[in-house]
Write a protein that holds these residues in place. Sequence first.
Motif, short mmCIF file in Angstrom:
data_model
loop_
_atom_site.label_atom_id
_atom_site.label_comp_id
_atom_site.label_asym_id
_atom_site.label_seq_id
_atom_site.Cartn_x
_atom_site.Cartn_y
_atom_site.Cartn_z
N SER A 115 0.83 -1.21 0.00
CA SER A 115 0.00 0.00 0.00
C SER A 115 0.86 1.26 0.00
N THR A 116 1.98 1.21 0.73
CA THR A 116 2.88 2.37 0.77
C THR A 116 3.47 2.65 -0.60
N THR A 117 3.92 1.60 -1.28
CA THR A 117 4.50 1.77 -2.61
C THR A 117 3.48 2.32 -3.59
N TYR A 132 7.78 14.83 1.94
CA TYR A 132 6.35 14.72 2.14
C TYR A 132 5.98 13.30 2.57
N SER A 133 4.89 13.19 3.33
CA SER A 133 4.41 11.89 3.82
C SER A 133 2.94 11.74 3.45
N PRO A 134 2.64 11.18 2.28
CA PRO A 134 1.25 11.06 1.84
C PRO A 134 0.40 10.24 2.80
N MET A 135 -0.89 10.56 2.84
CA MET A 135 -1.83 9.89 3.74
C MET A 135 -3.02 9.39 2.93
N PRO A 184 3.13 17.40 4.81
CA PRO A 184 4.52 17.52 5.30
C PRO A 184 4.85 16.45 6.34
N SER A 185 6.09 16.04 6.36
CA SER A 185 6.56 15.04 7.32
C SER A 185 6.80 15.66 8.69
N SER A 211 7.44 8.92 5.09
CA SER A 211 6.81 7.62 4.90
C SER A 211 5.31 7.81 4.82
N ALA A 212 4.64 6.98 4.06
CA ALA A 212 3.19 7.07 3.92
C ALA A 212 2.50 6.59 5.19
#
Length: 369
Positions: A115-117, A132-135, A184-185, A211-212
């Motif tokens: 899922s993260t990839t 950036y850390s996508p959600m 943002p992370s 990281s996501a």
Amino acid sequence: MKTPVQRILRAALLLLAAVAGGAGAQEPTGVVEGTVFDSTTMSPLQGARVALVGTTSMTQSDAEGRVRLDGVPLGNHPVTFYHNRLQELGISASGASVTVDAGGLARVALAVPSSTTILRAWCAAESPRPDYSPMAGFVRDSLTGVVLPRANVTLAVLDASGRIESSVTGRADDEGYYRLCNVPSDRTVRVVATFGTSGSAPTVLETPSRSASFEDLELTLASIGEIRGQVRDYATREPLSGARVSVLGTDSEILTDAEGEFVLDGLPPGLHLIETEYLGYATRTDSVTIRSDEAVLVEVPLAANAIEIAGMTVTARGRRGDPLTDLGRRTDFIGRPEVDAMLPRSQNVAQLIQGANFPGLSVRDVQVR
């Protein structure tokens, strides 16, 4: 000395022998074994179609995600696979390659990306910055668990004092799945989902470092309701203390008090089957429908024997916390007047029962030899 004709015949025989010998020879082959795994569910992927590109070798993964290809030509072959799961996620399979030697066994591992990839690949064009850390996650109704398509999601970035510094907005797709890429992370954020006039409780969390993250959001579209009532002796009308009243299919149950009264709360809107039991009395099951944020008042008569008696009677309805309004009496049972009214259009007992329209009752004919 051989004549020209003999020499021609001899050459033809030698040619036929060479062709026959070549036809009987078999090219060396190898075997490929492997697995197909779904990284989004952390389980083997059954039914994936696996093929070696450029060859006729193809197979399908079993319940354990295992595959085996026999008679594979020698050399290096690209390997690919297809499954409906890939289409659901909107991605294509990541390829692999395998080298096959004569008589050898080559192994290959194939997988649906994590899922993260997948999330990072989706967000690559929108937020290429590495800090950036996508959600992502699903927006659901808290009572039914149903996903809410096209729900709005807002993420607010908070400063040290708790004030909003910036915000990121997005919308869930038709499957209730949302993605926020420009997050943002290493920041404190507050996430809220809205659907129509309903909104979720704010979720405050810390975003991970580069990281996501995945966060499901819940909001309440419908409010819970309750059923209040009293259990009485059918013949004497006396209240029955200690009767067990339960909602079938749930953990909701209670014993009646000294006045035979009970309250079943925390019930989602819809049709519920209520079972009432008391030692020395026939157990009965009734149906009652409650709407959002509604309280229903019922009366349940119990008889010592399995005789025809009135069903659970709904005497009043109203909003929870408000005085209940008498809406008349409704019973879930069939008596002689109802039977007499349906007899002219009923040819057998099955049609008679079907005409009664009991909630949840299914009637079918069974041939007995």
